[in-house]
Design an enzyme around this catalytic site. Structure first.
Site, short mmCIF file in Angstrom:
data_model
loop_
_atom_site.label_atom_id
_atom_site.label_comp_id
_atom_site.label_asym_id
_atom_site.label_seq_id
_atom_site.Cartn_x
_atom_site.Cartn_y
_atom_site.Cartn_z
N SER A 284 14.26 21.71 -16.64
CA SER A 284 13.01 22.60 -16.78
C SER A 284 13.45 23.89 -17.32
O SER A 284 14.31 24.40 -17.17
CB SER A 284 12.40 23.00 -15.42
OG SER A 284 11.64 23.99 -15.48
N HIS B 29 0.96 -1.20 -0.07
CA HIS B 29 0.17 -0.05 -0.12
C HIS B 29 0.86 1.39 -0.14
O HIS B 29 0.44 2.09 0.49
CB HIS B 29 -0.92 0.09 1.26
CG HIS B 29 -1.75 -1.33 1.54
ND1 HIS B 29 -2.98 -1.47 0.90
CD2 HIS B 29 -1.23 -2.45 2.14
CE1 HIS B 29 -3.14 -2.75 1.30
NE2 HIS B 29 -2.55 -3.23 2.02
N LYS C 88 15.63 22.21 -11.28
CA LYS C 88 15.03 20.81 -11.55
C LYS C 88 15.98 19.82 -12.52
O LYS C 88 16.75 20.28 -13.46
CB LYS C 88 13.66 21.04 -12.38
CG LYS C 88 12.61 21.60 -11.91
CD LYS C 88 11.89 20.97 -10.45
CE LYS C 88 11.20 19.59 -10.82
NZ LYS C 88 10.04 19.95 -11.40
#
Ligand code: ARG
Length: 464
Positions: free
Chosen positions: A278, A157, A284
Protein backbone atom coordinates in the site's frame (compact mmCIF):
# COMPACT_ATOMS: atom_id res chain seq x y z
CA UNK A 1 -12.84 8.33 -58.63
CA UNK A 2 -11.90 6.04 -55.75
CA UNK A 3 -8.55 4.30 -55.64
CA UNK A 4 -9.84 1.41 -53.51
CA UNK A 5 -9.67 -2.15 -54.85
CA UNK A 6 -13.44 -2.05 -54.85
CA UNK A 7 -13.52 1.54 -56.14
CA UNK A 8 -14.63 0.89 -59.74
CA UNK A 9 -18.21 2.07 -59.26
CA UNK A 10 -17.40 5.03 -57.00
CA UNK A 11 -17.16 8.58 -58.26
CA UNK A 12 -15.37 10.16 -55.28
CA UNK A 13 -12.79 9.07 -52.70
CA UNK A 14 -13.88 7.73 -49.32
CA UNK A 15 -14.39 10.36 -46.65
CA UNK A 16 -11.40 10.37 -44.27
CA UNK A 17 -13.72 9.91 -41.31
CA UNK A 18 -15.34 6.87 -42.92
CA UNK A 19 -11.95 5.41 -43.67
CA UNK A 20 -10.97 5.68 -40.02
CA UNK A 21 -14.39 4.54 -38.84
CA UNK A 22 -14.52 1.40 -40.95
CA UNK A 23 -10.91 0.21 -40.75
CA UNK A 24 -10.04 -2.90 -38.79
CA UNK A 25 -6.37 -3.28 -39.63
CA UNK A 26 -5.37 -1.60 -36.38
CA UNK A 27 -6.80 -4.60 -34.52
CA UNK A 28 -7.11 -7.48 -36.99
CA UNK A 29 -3.40 -7.48 -37.90
CA UNK A 30 -3.01 -10.34 -35.51
CA UNK A 31 -4.82 -12.56 -38.01
CA UNK A 32 -1.93 -12.20 -40.47
CA UNK A 33 -0.53 -15.74 -40.10
CA UNK A 34 -3.97 -17.34 -40.39
CA UNK A 35 -4.81 -15.12 -43.37
CA UNK A 36 -1.60 -16.10 -45.16
CA UNK A 37 -2.04 -19.79 -44.37
CA UNK A 38 -5.59 -19.63 -45.76
CA UNK A 39 -4.42 -17.81 -48.92
CA UNK A 40 -1.66 -20.30 -49.68
CA UNK A 41 -4.06 -23.25 -49.34
CA UNK A 42 -6.64 -21.44 -51.48
CA UNK A 43 -4.03 -20.80 -54.21
CA UNK A 44 -2.87 -24.42 -54.15
CA UNK A 45 -6.46 -25.57 -54.49
CA UNK A 46 -7.01 -23.21 -57.44
CA UNK A 47 -3.95 -24.73 -59.05
CA UNK A 48 -5.29 -28.26 -58.56
CA UNK A 49 -8.55 -27.28 -60.27
CA UNK A 50 -6.67 -25.65 -63.15
CA UNK A 51 -7.55 -22.02 -62.35
CA UNK A 52 -3.95 -21.00 -61.53
CA UNK A 53 -0.79 -22.48 -62.98
CA UNK A 54 2.24 -23.80 -61.10
CA UNK A 55 4.37 -20.66 -61.56
CA UNK A 56 1.57 -18.42 -60.34
CA UNK A 57 1.08 -20.48 -57.19
CA UNK A 58 4.82 -20.66 -56.57
CA UNK A 59 5.12 -16.91 -56.82
CA UNK A 60 2.02 -16.35 -54.61
CA UNK A 61 3.47 -18.67 -51.99
CA UNK A 62 6.91 -17.07 -52.08
CA UNK A 63 5.42 -13.55 -51.98
CA UNK A 64 3.20 -14.40 -49.02
CA UNK A 65 6.10 -16.00 -47.13
CA UNK A 66 8.17 -12.85 -47.62
CA UNK A 67 5.26 -10.73 -46.40
CA UNK A 68 4.93 -12.97 -43.34
CA UNK A 69 8.62 -12.50 -42.52
CA UNK A 70 8.32 -8.75 -43.01
CA UNK A 71 5.35 -8.61 -40.63
CA UNK A 72 7.21 -10.66 -38.05
CA UNK A 73 10.26 -8.44 -38.34
CA UNK A 74 7.96 -5.40 -37.94
CA UNK A 75 9.07 -4.19 -41.37
CA UNK A 76 5.60 -4.26 -42.90
CA UNK A 77 3.85 -0.95 -43.48
CA UNK A 78 0.21 -1.41 -42.46
CA UNK A 79 -2.06 1.05 -44.22
CA UNK A 80 -5.42 2.11 -42.80
CA UNK A 81 -6.59 3.07 -46.30
CA UNK A 82 -6.47 -0.64 -47.15
CA UNK A 83 -9.05 -1.33 -44.44
CA UNK A 84 -8.09 -4.66 -43.00
CA UNK A 85 -5.41 -7.30 -42.66
CA UNK A 86 -6.71 -9.15 -45.71
CA UNK A 87 -6.48 -6.25 -48.16
CA UNK A 88 -3.17 -5.06 -46.73
CA UNK A 89 -1.62 -8.44 -47.41
CA UNK A 90 -3.25 -8.89 -50.81
CA UNK A 91 -2.18 -5.47 -51.95
CA UNK A 92 1.41 -6.00 -50.74
CA UNK A 93 1.43 -9.29 -52.62
CA UNK A 94 0.35 -7.67 -55.86
CA UNK A 95 3.00 -4.96 -55.37
CA UNK A 96 5.58 -7.71 -55.00
CA UNK A 97 4.60 -10.26 -57.64
CA UNK A 98 2.32 -8.40 -60.03
CA UNK A 99 -0.37 -10.18 -62.12
CA UNK A 100 -0.42 -13.46 -60.16
CA UNK A 101 -1.20 -11.49 -56.99
CA UNK A 102 -4.34 -10.13 -58.62
CA UNK A 103 -5.57 -13.67 -59.24
CA UNK A 104 -5.42 -14.81 -55.60
CA UNK A 105 -8.86 -13.43 -54.82
CA UNK A 106 -10.50 -15.62 -57.47
CA UNK A 107 -13.41 -17.69 -56.09
CA UNK A 108 -13.07 -16.02 -52.72
CA UNK A 109 -14.52 -13.06 -50.86
CA UNK A 110 -13.30 -11.34 -47.75
CA UNK A 111 -16.42 -12.76 -46.16
CA UNK A 112 -15.30 -16.39 -46.36
CA UNK A 113 -11.68 -15.28 -46.01
CA UNK A 114 -12.19 -13.55 -42.65
CA UNK A 115 -14.40 -16.36 -41.32
CA UNK A 116 -11.64 -18.84 -42.24
CA UNK A 117 -8.87 -16.75 -40.72
CA UNK A 118 -10.84 -16.35 -37.49
CA UNK A 119 -11.33 -20.10 -37.25
CA UNK A 120 -7.68 -20.93 -37.94
CA UNK A 121 -6.54 -18.32 -35.45
CA UNK A 122 -8.96 -19.45 -32.76
CA UNK A 123 -8.08 -23.12 -33.27
CA UNK A 124 -4.47 -22.40 -32.45
CA UNK A 125 -5.41 -20.20 -29.48
CA UNK A 126 -7.63 -22.99 -28.12
CA UNK A 127 -4.64 -25.33 -28.30
CA UNK A 128 -2.50 -22.84 -26.36
CA UNK A 129 -5.24 -22.36 -23.78
CA UNK A 130 -5.63 -26.13 -23.37
CA UNK A 131 -1.90 -26.28 -22.63
CA UNK A 132 -2.23 -23.63 -19.92
CA UNK A 133 -5.28 -25.38 -18.43
CA UNK A 134 -3.40 -28.69 -18.32
CA UNK A 135 -0.40 -27.11 -16.60
CA UNK A 136 -2.64 -25.62 -13.97
CA UNK A 137 -4.60 -28.86 -13.55
CA UNK A 138 -1.38 -30.84 -13.13
CA UNK A 139 -0.11 -28.38 -10.54
CA UNK A 140 -3.36 -28.39 -8.56
CA UNK A 141 -3.46 -32.18 -8.51
CA UNK A 142 0.11 -32.34 -7.25
CA UNK A 143 -0.74 -29.83 -4.51
CA UNK A 144 -3.80 -31.93 -3.67
CA UNK A 145 -1.65 -35.03 -3.30
CA UNK A 146 0.76 -33.15 -1.02
CA UNK A 147 -2.18 -32.07 1.15
CA UNK A 148 -4.28 -35.24 0.96
CA UNK A 149 -4.42 -35.56 4.73
CA UNK A 150 -4.29 -31.96 5.92
CA UNK A 151 -7.59 -31.16 7.56
CA UNK A 152 -9.50 -27.92 7.20
CA UNK A 153 -13.05 -26.78 7.83
CA UNK A 154 -15.35 -27.19 4.85
CA UNK A 155 -17.95 -24.44 4.46
CA UNK A 156 -21.50 -24.01 3.31
CA UNK A 157 -22.95 -20.47 3.38
CA UNK A 158 -19.38 -19.57 4.41
CA UNK A 159 -20.21 -21.09 7.80
CA UNK A 160 -17.99 -23.93 9.06
CA UNK A 161 -19.87 -27.09 8.10
CA UNK A 162 -17.85 -30.32 8.20
CA UNK A 163 -14.20 -31.27 8.25
CA UNK A 164 -12.63 -31.88 4.86
CA UNK A 165 -9.07 -32.24 3.65
CA UNK A 166 -7.25 -29.45 1.87
CA UNK A 167 -6.42 -31.92 -0.91
CA UNK A 168 -10.13 -32.52 -1.40
CA UNK A 169 -10.78 -28.80 -1.65
CA UNK A 170 -8.01 -28.36 -4.23
CA UNK A 171 -9.36 -31.26 -6.27
CA UNK A 172 -12.70 -29.47 -6.38
CA UNK A 173 -10.92 -26.65 -8.20
CA UNK A 174 -9.29 -29.17 -10.54
CA UNK A 175 -12.70 -30.73 -11.26
CA UNK A 176 -13.99 -27.36 -12.48
CA UNK A 177 -10.95 -27.08 -14.72
CA UNK A 178 -11.57 -30.51 -16.17
CA UNK A 179 -15.04 -29.47 -17.31
CA UNK A 180 -13.56 -26.30 -18.81
CA UNK A 181 -11.03 -28.33 -20.74
CA UNK A 182 -13.77 -30.68 -22.00
CA UNK A 183 -15.80 -27.71 -23.18
CA UNK A 184 -12.89 -26.27 -25.18
CA UNK A 185 -12.23 -29.69 -26.65
CA UNK A 186 -15.81 -30.01 -27.79
CA UNK A 187 -15.84 -26.47 -29.18
CA UNK A 188 -12.66 -27.14 -31.18
CA UNK A 189 -14.60 -29.54 -33.43
CA UNK A 190 -17.08 -26.83 -34.34
CA UNK A 191 -14.35 -24.22 -34.84
CA UNK A 192 -12.48 -26.61 -37.09
CA UNK A 193 -14.92 -26.41 -40.03
CA UNK A 194 -14.00 -24.52 -43.18
CA UNK A 195 -16.04 -21.63 -44.64
CA UNK A 196 -13.79 -21.11 -47.74
CA UNK A 197 -15.63 -21.70 -50.99
CA UNK A 198 -18.71 -19.87 -49.72
CA UNK A 199 -17.29 -16.71 -51.34
CA UNK A 200 -19.40 -13.60 -50.61
CA UNK A 201 -22.53 -15.56 -49.64
CA UNK A 202 -23.61 -17.73 -52.54
CA UNK A 203 -20.62 -19.83 -53.51
CA UNK A 204 -18.77 -19.47 -56.80
CA UNK A 205 -19.07 -20.60 -60.39
CA UNK A 206 -15.28 -20.96 -60.63
CA UNK A 207 -14.02 -24.52 -60.34
CA UNK A 208 -13.06 -25.22 -56.70
CA UNK A 209 -12.33 -28.24 -54.52
CA UNK A 210 -13.39 -27.37 -50.98
CA UNK A 211 -12.35 -30.71 -49.55
CA UNK A 212 -8.81 -30.19 -50.82
CA UNK A 213 -8.53 -26.72 -49.23
CA UNK A 214 -9.94 -28.12 -45.99
CA UNK A 215 -7.40 -30.93 -46.02
CA UNK A 216 -4.52 -28.53 -46.65
CA UNK A 217 -5.61 -26.39 -43.71
CA UNK A 218 -6.24 -29.28 -41.31
CA UNK A 219 -9.98 -28.59 -41.07
CA UNK A 220 -12.08 -31.56 -39.97
CA UNK A 221 -14.87 -30.66 -42.36
CA UNK A 222 -16.41 -27.91 -44.44
CA UNK A 223 -19.28 -25.58 -43.51
CA UNK A 224 -22.37 -26.96 -45.20
CA UNK A 225 -24.26 -23.85 -46.20
CA UNK A 226 -22.55 -20.88 -47.83
CA UNK A 227 -24.98 -18.29 -46.39
CA UNK A 228 -24.51 -19.64 -42.89
CA UNK A 229 -20.75 -20.11 -43.31
CA UNK A 230 -19.97 -16.44 -43.98
CA UNK A 231 -22.27 -15.06 -41.33
CA UNK A 232 -21.89 -17.60 -38.51
CA UNK A 233 -20.03 -16.38 -35.44
CA UNK A 234 -21.44 -18.99 -33.05
CA UNK A 235 -17.94 -20.32 -32.56
CA UNK A 236 -16.75 -16.91 -31.32
CA UNK A 237 -19.67 -16.66 -28.90
CA UNK A 238 -19.20 -20.22 -27.74
CA UNK A 239 -15.50 -19.66 -27.14
CA UNK A 240 -16.25 -16.53 -25.12
CA UNK A 241 -18.93 -18.37 -23.20
CA UNK A 242 -16.45 -21.13 -22.32
CA UNK A 243 -13.94 -18.45 -21.36
CA UNK A 244 -16.54 -16.71 -19.18
CA UNK A 245 -17.21 -19.97 -17.35
CA UNK A 246 -13.52 -20.60 -16.85
CA UNK A 247 -13.03 -17.03 -15.59
CA UNK A 248 -15.96 -17.56 -13.22
CA UNK A 249 -14.12 -20.60 -11.82
CA UNK A 250 -10.88 -18.65 -11.46
CA UNK A 251 -12.78 -15.86 -9.71
CA UNK A 252 -14.17 -18.38 -7.21
CA UNK A 253 -10.70 -19.70 -6.37
CA UNK A 254 -9.39 -16.17 -6.15
CA UNK A 255 -12.17 -15.20 -3.81
CA UNK A 256 -11.17 -18.09 -1.55
CA UNK A 257 -7.50 -17.20 -1.71
CA UNK A 258 -8.34 -13.59 -0.85
CA UNK A 259 -10.40 -14.71 2.14
CA UNK A 260 -7.90 -17.37 3.20
CA UNK A 261 -4.98 -14.96 3.05
CA UNK A 262 -6.76 -12.45 5.30
CA UNK A 263 -5.59 -12.16 8.87
CA UNK A 264 -9.00 -13.39 9.99
CA UNK A 265 -8.61 -16.73 8.19
CA UNK A 266 -4.82 -17.04 8.07
CA UNK A 267 -5.05 -20.24 6.00
CA UNK A 268 -2.58 -19.25 3.33
CA UNK A 269 0.26 -16.88 2.63
CA UNK A 270 0.67 -15.57 -0.90
CA UNK A 271 4.28 -15.09 -1.97
CA UNK A 272 5.62 -11.53 -1.68
CA UNK A 273 6.44 -11.60 -5.37
CA UNK A 274 2.77 -12.23 -6.14
CA UNK A 275 1.38 -9.48 -3.91
CA UNK A 276 1.64 -5.71 -3.70
CA UNK A 277 1.93 -3.11 -0.96
CA UNK A 278 0.00 0.00 0.00
CA UNK A 279 1.23 3.50 -0.75
CA UNK A 280 0.02 4.72 2.65
CA UNK A 281 -0.20 1.75 5.03
CA UNK A 282 3.29 0.31 5.47
CA UNK A 283 2.11 -2.97 6.99
CA UNK A 284 -0.13 -3.96 4.08
CA UNK A 285 0.40 -6.91 1.76
CA UNK A 286 -2.46 -7.04 -0.69
CA UNK A 287 -3.71 -9.91 -2.85
CA UNK A 288 -3.98 -7.72 -5.97
CA UNK A 289 -3.31 -10.52 -8.44
CA UNK A 290 -6.29 -12.68 -7.36
CA UNK A 291 -8.36 -9.51 -7.04
CA UNK A 292 -7.54 -8.56 -10.62
CA UNK A 293 -8.42 -12.02 -11.89
CA UNK A 294 -11.74 -11.66 -10.06
CA UNK A 295 -12.20 -8.22 -11.62
CA UNK A 296 -11.23 -9.29 -15.13
CA UNK A 297 -13.96 -11.93 -14.98
CA UNK A 298 -16.45 -9.10 -15.35
CA UNK A 299 -14.64 -7.90 -18.43
CA UNK A 300 -14.95 -11.30 -20.13
CA UNK A 301 -18.66 -11.50 -19.22
CA UNK A 302 -19.01 -8.10 -20.89
CA UNK A 303 -17.40 -9.43 -24.08
CA UNK A 304 -19.83 -12.33 -24.12
CA UNK A 305 -22.79 -9.97 -23.93
CA UNK A 306 -21.23 -7.72 -26.61
CA UNK A 307 -20.84 -10.65 -28.99
CA UNK A 308 -24.35 -11.96 -28.43
CA UNK A 309 -25.68 -8.46 -29.01
CA UNK A 310 -23.57 -7.90 -32.15
CA UNK A 311 -25.09 -11.02 -33.68
CA UNK A 312 -28.63 -10.43 -32.45
CA UNK A 313 -31.19 -9.98 -35.24
CA UNK A 314 -28.61 -9.88 -38.04
CA UNK A 315 -30.19 -10.89 -41.32
CA UNK A 316 -28.32 -13.37 -43.51
CA UNK A 317 -25.66 -13.27 -44.72
CA UNK A 318 -22.48 -11.28 -43.86
CA UNK A 319 -22.95 -7.82 -42.38
CA UNK A 320 -20.20 -5.42 -41.38
CA UNK A 321 -21.42 -5.69 -37.80
CA UNK A 322 -19.38 -8.89 -37.73
CA UNK A 323 -16.16 -6.91 -37.80
CA UNK A 324 -17.01 -5.91 -34.22
CA UNK A 325 -16.45 -9.51 -33.10
CA UNK A 326 -12.69 -9.04 -33.08
CA UNK A 327 -11.95 -6.72 -30.19
CA UNK A 328 -14.08 -8.70 -27.71
CA UNK A 329 -12.72 -12.03 -28.93
CA UNK A 330 -9.08 -10.93 -28.90
CA UNK A 331 -9.38 -9.32 -25.50
CA UNK A 332 -11.08 -12.44 -24.15
CA UNK A 333 -8.19 -14.57 -25.39
CA UNK A 334 -5.55 -12.21 -23.95
CA UNK A 335 -7.35 -11.86 -20.64
CA UNK A 336 -7.96 -15.57 -20.25
CA UNK A 337 -4.37 -16.50 -21.07
CA UNK A 338 -2.97 -13.85 -18.73
CA UNK A 339 -5.27 -14.99 -15.91
CA UNK A 340 -4.35 -18.66 -16.40
CA UNK A 341 -0.66 -17.72 -16.24
CA UNK A 342 -1.28 -15.55 -13.18
CA UNK A 343 -3.14 -18.41 -11.49
CA UNK A 344 -0.29 -20.79 -12.28
CA UNK A 345 2.10 -18.30 -10.68
CA UNK A 346 -0.08 -17.86 -7.61
CA UNK A 347 -0.51 -21.61 -7.13
CA UNK A 348 3.22 -22.18 -7.59
CA UNK A 349 3.98 -20.03 -4.55
CA UNK A 350 1.23 -20.80 -2.05
CA UNK A 351 2.26 -21.33 1.56
CA UNK A 352 -0.64 -23.12 3.25
CA UNK A 353 -0.87 -22.73 7.01
CA UNK A 354 -2.09 -26.26 7.64
CA UNK A 355 -1.77 -25.78 11.43
CA UNK A 356 -4.26 -22.90 11.35
CA UNK A 357 -6.61 -24.92 9.17
CA UNK A 358 -6.42 -27.91 11.54
CA UNK A 359 -7.00 -25.68 14.55
CA UNK A 360 -10.01 -24.04 12.92
CA UNK A 361 -11.42 -27.42 11.98
CA UNK A 362 -11.44 -28.44 15.63
CA UNK A 363 -12.98 -25.21 16.97
CA UNK A 364 -16.58 -25.51 15.96
CA UNK A 365 -18.94 -28.43 16.18
CA UNK A 366 -17.99 -29.76 12.80
CA UNK A 367 -18.35 -33.41 13.84
CA UNK A 368 -22.08 -33.02 14.60
CA UNK A 369 -23.10 -34.71 11.35
CA UNK A 370 -20.61 -37.52 11.99
CA UNK A 371 -22.23 -38.08 15.38
CA UNK A 372 -25.69 -38.26 13.80
CA UNK A 373 -24.36 -40.76 11.25
CA UNK A 374 -22.80 -42.75 14.09
CA UNK A 375 -26.26 -43.09 15.66
CA UNK A 376 -27.69 -44.13 12.30
CA UNK A 377 -25.04 -46.84 12.08
CA UNK A 378 -26.22 -48.02 15.51
CA UNK A 379 -29.73 -48.42 14.11
CA UNK A 380 -31.43 -45.08 14.80
CA UNK A 381 -33.51 -43.41 12.02
CA UNK A 382 -31.65 -40.35 10.69
CA UNK A 383 -34.35 -37.83 11.64
CA UNK A 384 -34.26 -38.99 15.28
CA UNK A 385 -30.45 -38.90 15.25
CA UNK A 386 -30.54 -35.35 13.88
CA UNK A 387 -32.81 -34.20 16.71
CA UNK A 388 -30.71 -35.86 19.41
CA UNK A 389 -27.47 -34.40 18.08
CA UNK A 390 -29.25 -31.03 17.89
CA UNK A 391 -29.84 -31.30 21.64
CA UNK A 392 -26.18 -32.26 22.20
CA UNK A 393 -25.10 -29.21 20.17
CA UNK A 394 -27.36 -27.01 22.30
CA UNK A 395 -25.73 -28.41 25.41
CA UNK A 396 -22.25 -27.93 23.92
CA UNK A 397 -23.08 -24.29 23.22
CA UNK A 398 -24.40 -23.67 26.72
CA UNK A 399 -21.37 -25.33 28.31
CA UNK A 400 -19.05 -23.69 25.76
CA UNK A 401 -17.30 -26.95 24.97
CA UNK A 402 -16.53 -28.90 21.79
CA UNK A 403 -18.07 -32.28 21.01
CA UNK A 404 -14.71 -33.94 21.63
CA UNK A 405 -14.79 -32.56 25.19
CA UNK A 406 -18.01 -34.38 26.12
CA UNK A 407 -17.54 -37.32 28.44
CA UNK A 408 -19.06 -40.60 27.35
CA UNK A 409 -21.52 -40.30 30.24
CA UNK A 410 -22.73 -36.91 29.12
CA UNK A 411 -23.24 -38.22 25.61
CA UNK A 412 -25.00 -41.36 26.79
CA UNK A 413 -27.48 -39.20 28.68
CA UNK A 414 -28.76 -38.30 25.19
CA UNK A 415 -28.75 -41.82 23.78
CA UNK A 416 -27.90 -45.23 25.15
CA UNK A 417 -26.73 -46.22 21.67
CA UNK A 418 -23.61 -44.11 22.12
CA UNK A 419 -20.61 -46.20 23.15
CA UNK A 420 -16.87 -45.71 23.69
CA UNK A 421 -16.10 -46.15 19.98
CA UNK A 422 -17.76 -42.76 19.37
CA UNK A 423 -14.76 -40.88 20.70
CA UNK A 424 -12.56 -41.56 17.65
CA UNK A 425 -15.34 -40.19 15.45
CA UNK A 426 -15.46 -36.87 17.27
CA UNK A 427 -12.04 -35.67 16.15
CA UNK A 428 -11.27 -33.97 12.83
CA UNK A 429 -9.17 -37.01 11.82
CA UNK A 430 -11.91 -39.49 12.69
CA UNK A 431 -14.42 -37.30 10.94
CA UNK A 432 -12.64 -37.21 7.57
CA UNK A 433 -11.57 -40.85 7.78
CA UNK A 434 -15.21 -41.84 8.16
CA UNK A 435 -16.19 -40.45 4.76
CA UNK A 436 -14.24 -43.07 2.87
CA UNK A 437 -15.99 -43.48 -0.47
CA UNK A 438 -15.40 -42.46 -4.07
CA UNK A 439 -15.62 -38.67 -4.27
CA UNK A 440 -15.24 -38.42 -0.48
CA UNK A 441 -12.71 -36.54 1.61
CA UNK A 442 -11.00 -39.43 3.47
CA UNK A 443 -7.23 -39.07 2.93
CA UNK A 444 -6.79 -42.37 1.00
CA UNK A 445 -9.63 -41.39 -1.35
CA UNK A 446 -8.13 -37.95 -1.87
CA UNK A 447 -4.67 -39.39 -2.52
CA UNK A 448 -6.12 -41.81 -5.06
CA UNK A 449 -8.18 -39.08 -6.76
CA UNK A 450 -5.16 -36.74 -6.83
CA UNK A 451 -3.00 -39.42 -8.43
CA UNK A 452 -5.65 -40.07 -11.05
CA UNK A 453 -5.99 -36.35 -11.73
CA UNK A 454 -2.21 -35.99 -12.07
CA UNK A 455 -2.17 -38.82 -14.60
CA UNK A 456 -5.05 -37.22 -16.50
CA UNK A 457 -3.46 -33.77 -16.72
CA UNK A 458 0.01 -35.06 -17.47
CA UNK A 459 -1.26 -37.21 -20.31
CA UNK A 460 -3.10 -34.18 -21.70
CA UNK A 461 0.12 -32.20 -21.43
CA UNK A 462 1.99 -34.85 -23.37
CA UNK A 463 -0.77 -34.85 -25.98
CA UNK A 464 -0.44 -31.08 -26.45
N1 ARG B 1 -12.62 -6.62 -41.97
C1 ARG B 1 -13.83 -7.31 -42.29
C2 ARG B 1 -14.35 -8.06 -41.06
O1 ARG B 1 -13.65 -8.17 -40.16
C3 ARG B 1 -13.59 -8.30 -43.39
C4 ARG B 1 -14.79 -8.61 -44.21
C5 ARG B 1 -15.21 -7.45 -44.98
N2 ARG B 1 -16.23 -7.77 -45.91
C6 ARG B 1 -16.95 -6.86 -46.56
N3 ARG B 1 -17.83 -7.29 -47.36
N4 ARG B 1 -16.77 -5.57 -46.35
O2 ARG B 1 -15.45 -8.50 -41.00
Amino acid sequence: MSDKVWGGRFSEPTDAFVEAFTESVSFDQRLYAADIEGSIAHAKMLCATGVLNDEEVASIEAGLSTIKSEIEAEMFAWDQALEDVHMNIESALTDKIGEAGKKLHTARSRNDQVATAMRLYLRSEIDDIQGLISNLGAHLSKLALDHADDIMPGFTHLQPAQCVTLGHHLLAWAAMLERDSDRFNDLRKRVNQMPLGSAALAGTSVSIDRNLTAKLLGFEGICDNSLDAVSDRDFVIEFTSNAALLMMHLSRWCEELILWSSEQFGFVELADRFTTGSSIMPQKKNPDVPELIRGKTGRVYGHLISLLTIMKAQPLAYNRDNQEDKVPLFDTIDTLKACLCAMQGICGHLQFNTEAMRTDASQGLLEATDLAEYLVQKGMPFRDAHRIVGAIVREANSRAIRLAEFSLELLRAHSELIEADVLTRLTPEGSVQGRDHVGGTAPPQVARAAEQAMKHWNSKRQGD
